[in-house]
Motif scaffolding. Structure first.
Motif, PDB file in Angstrom:
ATOM      1  N   GLN A   1       6.289  13.436  12.693  1.00 26.39           N
ATOM      2  CA  GLN A   1       6.729  14.244  11.550  1.00 26.39           C
ATOM      3  C   GLN A   1       6.461  13.494  10.248  1.00 26.39           C
ATOM      4  O   GLN A   1       6.621  12.287  10.160  1.00 26.39           O
ATOM      5  N   ARG A   2       6.033  14.229   9.221  1.00 29.90           N
ATOM      6  CA  ARG A   2       5.799  13.656   7.888  1.00 29.90           C
ATOM      7  C   ARG A   2       7.002  13.952   7.003  1.00 29.90           C
ATOM      8  O   ARG A   2       7.547  15.049   7.048  1.00 29.90           O
ATOM      9  N   VAL A   3       7.377  12.947   6.212  1.00 29.56           N
ATOM     10  CA  VAL A   3       8.528  13.061   5.330  1.00 29.56           C
ATOM     11  C   VAL A   3       8.178  12.484   3.962  1.00 29.56           C
ATOM     12  O   VAL A   3       7.248  11.688   3.834  1.00 29.56           O
ATOM     13  N   LEU A   4       8.921  12.884   2.941  1.00 31.64           N
ATOM     14  CA  LEU A   4       8.752  12.327   1.600  1.00 31.64           C
ATOM     15  C   LEU A   4       9.706  11.153   1.434  1.00 31.64           C
ATOM     16  O   LEU A   4      10.898  11.266   1.744  1.00 31.64           O
ATOM     17  N   LEU A   5       9.173  10.032   0.963  1.00 27.01           N
ATOM     18  CA  LEU A   5       9.957   8.813   0.795  1.00 27.01           C
ATOM     19  C   LEU A   5      10.314   8.639  -0.675  1.00 27.01           C
ATOM     20  O   LEU A   5       9.441   8.611  -1.528  1.00 27.01           O
ATOM     21  N   ASN A   6      11.604   8.532  -0.954  1.00 28.18           N
ATOM     22  CA  ASN A   6      12.074   8.408  -2.328  1.00 28.18           C
ATOM     23  C   ASN A   6      11.946   6.970  -2.822  1.00 28.18           C
ATOM     24  O   ASN A   6      11.400   6.718  -3.890  1.00 28.18           O
ATOM     25  N   CYS A   7      12.457   6.003  -2.033  1.00 26.22           N
ATOM     26  CA  CYS A   7      12.414   4.597  -2.422  1.00 26.22           C
ATOM     27  C   CYS A   7      12.694   3.736  -1.198  1.00 26.22           C
ATOM     28  O   CYS A   7      12.999   4.257  -0.125  1.00 26.22           O
ATOM     29  N   GLN A   8      12.596   2.402  -1.380  1.00 28.30           N
ATOM     30  CA  GLN A   8      12.867   1.486  -0.272  1.00 28.30           C
ATOM     31  C   GLN A   8      13.817   0.386  -0.710  1.00 28.30           C
ATOM     32  O   GLN A   8      13.873   0.035  -1.888  1.00 28.30           O
ATOM     33  N   GLN A   9      14.561  -0.153   0.249  1.00 28.84           N
ATOM     34  CA  GLN A   9      15.408  -1.310  -0.021  1.00 28.84           C
ATOM     35  C   GLN A   9      15.669  -2.051   1.286  1.00 28.84           C
ATOM     36  O   GLN A   9      15.434  -1.515   2.366  1.00 28.84           O
ATOM     37  N   ARG A  10      16.135  -3.280   1.155  1.00 28.31           N
ATOM     38  CA  ARG A  10      16.474  -4.070   2.339  1.00 28.31           C
ATOM     39  C   ARG A  10      17.789  -3.568   2.910  1.00 28.31           C
ATOM     40  O   ARG A  10      18.699  -3.200   2.172  1.00 28.31           O
ATOM     41  N   GLY A  11      17.865  -3.576   4.221  1.00 28.39           N
ATOM     42  CA  GLY A  11      19.082  -3.171   4.917  1.00 28.39           C
ATOM     43  C   GLY A  11      19.181  -3.941   6.221  1.00 28.39           C
ATOM     44  O   GLY A  11      18.708  -5.071   6.317  1.00 28.39           O
ATOM     45  N   GLY A  12      19.759  -3.299   7.217  1.00 25.99           N
ATOM     46  CA  GLY A  12      19.877  -3.936   8.521  1.00 25.99           C
ATOM     47  C   GLY A  12      18.513  -4.116   9.177  1.00 25.99           C
ATOM     48  O   GLY A  12      17.639  -3.263   9.065  1.00 25.99           O
ATOM     49  N   TRP A  13      18.332  -5.248   9.860  1.00 26.64           N
ATOM     50  CA  TRP A  13      17.065  -5.555  10.516  1.00 26.64           C
ATOM     51  C   TRP A  13      16.873  -4.667  11.739  1.00 26.64           C
ATOM     52  O   TRP A  13      17.798  -4.491  12.538  1.00 26.64           O
ATOM     53  N   VAL A  14      15.666  -4.123  11.896  1.00 31.78           N
ATOM     54  CA  VAL A  14      15.295  -3.331  13.071  1.00 31.78           C
ATOM     55  C   VAL A  14      13.978  -3.889  13.602  1.00 31.78           C
ATOM     56  O   VAL A  14      12.953  -3.789  12.929  1.00 31.78           O
ATOM     57  N   ASP A  15      14.016  -4.493  14.766  1.00 36.11           N
ATOM     58  CA  ASP A  15      12.818  -5.099  15.375  1.00 36.11           C
ATOM     59  C   ASP A  15      12.063  -5.989  14.394  1.00 36.11           C
ATOM     60  O   ASP A  15      10.844  -5.901  14.256  1.00 36.11           O
ATOM     61  N   GLY A  16      12.779  -6.832  13.660  1.00 31.78           N
ATOM     62  CA  GLY A  16      12.152  -7.778  12.743  1.00 31.78           C
ATOM     63  C   GLY A  16      11.797  -7.223  11.376  1.00 31.78           C
ATOM     64  O   GLY A  16      11.176  -7.910  10.580  1.00 31.78           O
ATOM     65  N   ASN A  17      12.165  -5.996  11.086  1.00 32.61           N
ATOM     66  CA  ASN A  17      11.842  -5.375   9.799  1.00 32.61           C
ATOM     67  C   ASN A  17      13.131  -5.008   9.063  1.00 32.61           C
ATOM     68  O   ASN A  17      13.903  -4.174   9.540  1.00 32.61           O
ATOM     69  N   PRO A  18      13.376  -5.595   7.875  1.00 30.68           N
ATOM     70  CA  PRO A  18      14.610  -5.304   7.134  1.00 30.68           C
ATOM     71  C   PRO A  18      14.491  -4.132   6.148  1.00 30.68           C
ATOM     72  O   PRO A  18      15.469  -3.787   5.495  1.00 30.68           O
ATOM     73  N   LEU A  19      13.310  -3.522   6.028  1.00 28.34           N
ATOM     74  CA  LEU A  19      13.131  -2.455   5.032  1.00 28.34           C
ATOM     75  C   LEU A  19      13.565  -1.099   5.562  1.00 28.34           C
ATOM     76  O   LEU A  19      13.334  -0.763   6.727  1.00 28.34           O
ATOM     77  N   TRP A  20      14.143  -0.318   4.660  1.00 22.05           N
ATOM     78  CA  TRP A  20      14.558   1.053   4.955  1.00 22.05           C
ATOM     79  C   TRP A  20      14.058   1.953   3.839  1.00 22.05           C
ATOM     80  O   TRP A  20      13.997   1.552   2.682  1.00 22.05           O
ATOM     81  N   TYR A  21      13.698   3.180   4.198  1.00 24.49           N
ATOM     82  CA  TYR A  21      13.251   4.171   3.230  1.00 24.49           C
ATOM     83  C   TYR A  21      14.330   5.228   3.039  1.00 24.49           C
ATOM     84  O   TYR A  21      14.858   5.761   4.017  1.00 24.49           O
ATOM     85  N   ARG A  22      14.609   5.531   1.779  1.00 26.35           N
ATOM     86  CA  ARG A  22      15.507   6.653   1.471  1.00 26.35           C
ATOM     87  C   ARG A  22      14.638   7.900   1.414  1.00 26.35           C
ATOM     88  O   ARG A  22      13.626   7.929   0.702  1.00 26.35           O
ATOM     89  N   LEU A  23      15.023   8.923   2.150  1.00 30.21           N
ATOM     90  CA  LEU A  23      14.238  10.146   2.201  1.00 30.21           C
ATOM     91  C   LEU A  23      14.541  11.039   1.009  1.00 30.21           C
ATOM     92  O   LEU A  23      15.685  11.097   0.538  1.00 30.21           O
ATOM     93  N   GLN A  24      13.533  11.723   0.549  1.00 31.69           N
ATOM     94  CA  GLN A  24      13.703  12.691  -0.527  1.00 31.69           C
ATOM     95  C   GLN A  24      14.319  13.959   0.059  1.00 31.69           C
ATOM     96  O   GLN A  24      13.869  14.451   1.071  1.00 31.69           O
ATOM     97  N   GLY A  25      15.360  14.457  -0.555  1.00 29.59           N
ATOM     98  CA  GLY A  25      15.946  15.731  -0.137  1.00 29.59           C
ATOM     99  C   GLY A  25      17.128  15.611   0.792  1.00 29.59           C
ATOM    100  O   GLY A  25      18.151  16.228   0.561  1.00 29.59           O
TER     101      GLY A  25
END
Length: 113
Positions: free
Chosen positions: A70-94
């Protein structure tokens, strides 16, 4: 001045010929005149449904679920909880929810929140 610009444009078009329509000049014009998407597009790359969270952590409640591919619109990113070695999370638009960047491929750069 407008006539001068018109004459120069026509002369350049005649000199460049088909290069102006399909080559470097056309790409430069398209890059300048093409509108940019308001929000970058992301694609879910997990094999299973992906939970959209209230906050950027796996311990947060689920807002909704996205299907693989599925394709989604990404509003912004920030560091959060680590998931499989990746601390980045995307806030979805809408939907005002968050998805782990580990399971979403961004097709364009995403600004910081």
């Amino acid at each position: 001045m407008n006539r001068f610009v018109l004459v120069c444009t026509m002369a350049t078009g005649l000199a460049l010929g088909p290069v102006a329509a399909t080559g470097w000049a056309a790409q430069q014009h398209a890059a300048v005149s093409a509108p940019r998407a308001a929000h970058p597009v992301g694609e879910v790359v997990s094999d299973a449904p992906l939970n959209v969270r209230q906050r950027p952590t796996v311990y947060s409640g689920t807002v909704k679920v996205l299907r693989p591919g599925q394709r989604v619109l990404l509003n912004c990113q920030q560091r959060g909880g680590w998931v499989d070695g990746n601390p980045l999370w995307y806030r979805l638009q809408g939907s005002h929810g968050w998805v782990s960047a580990r399971f979403v491929h961004n097709h364009q750069p995403v600004r910081a929140c």
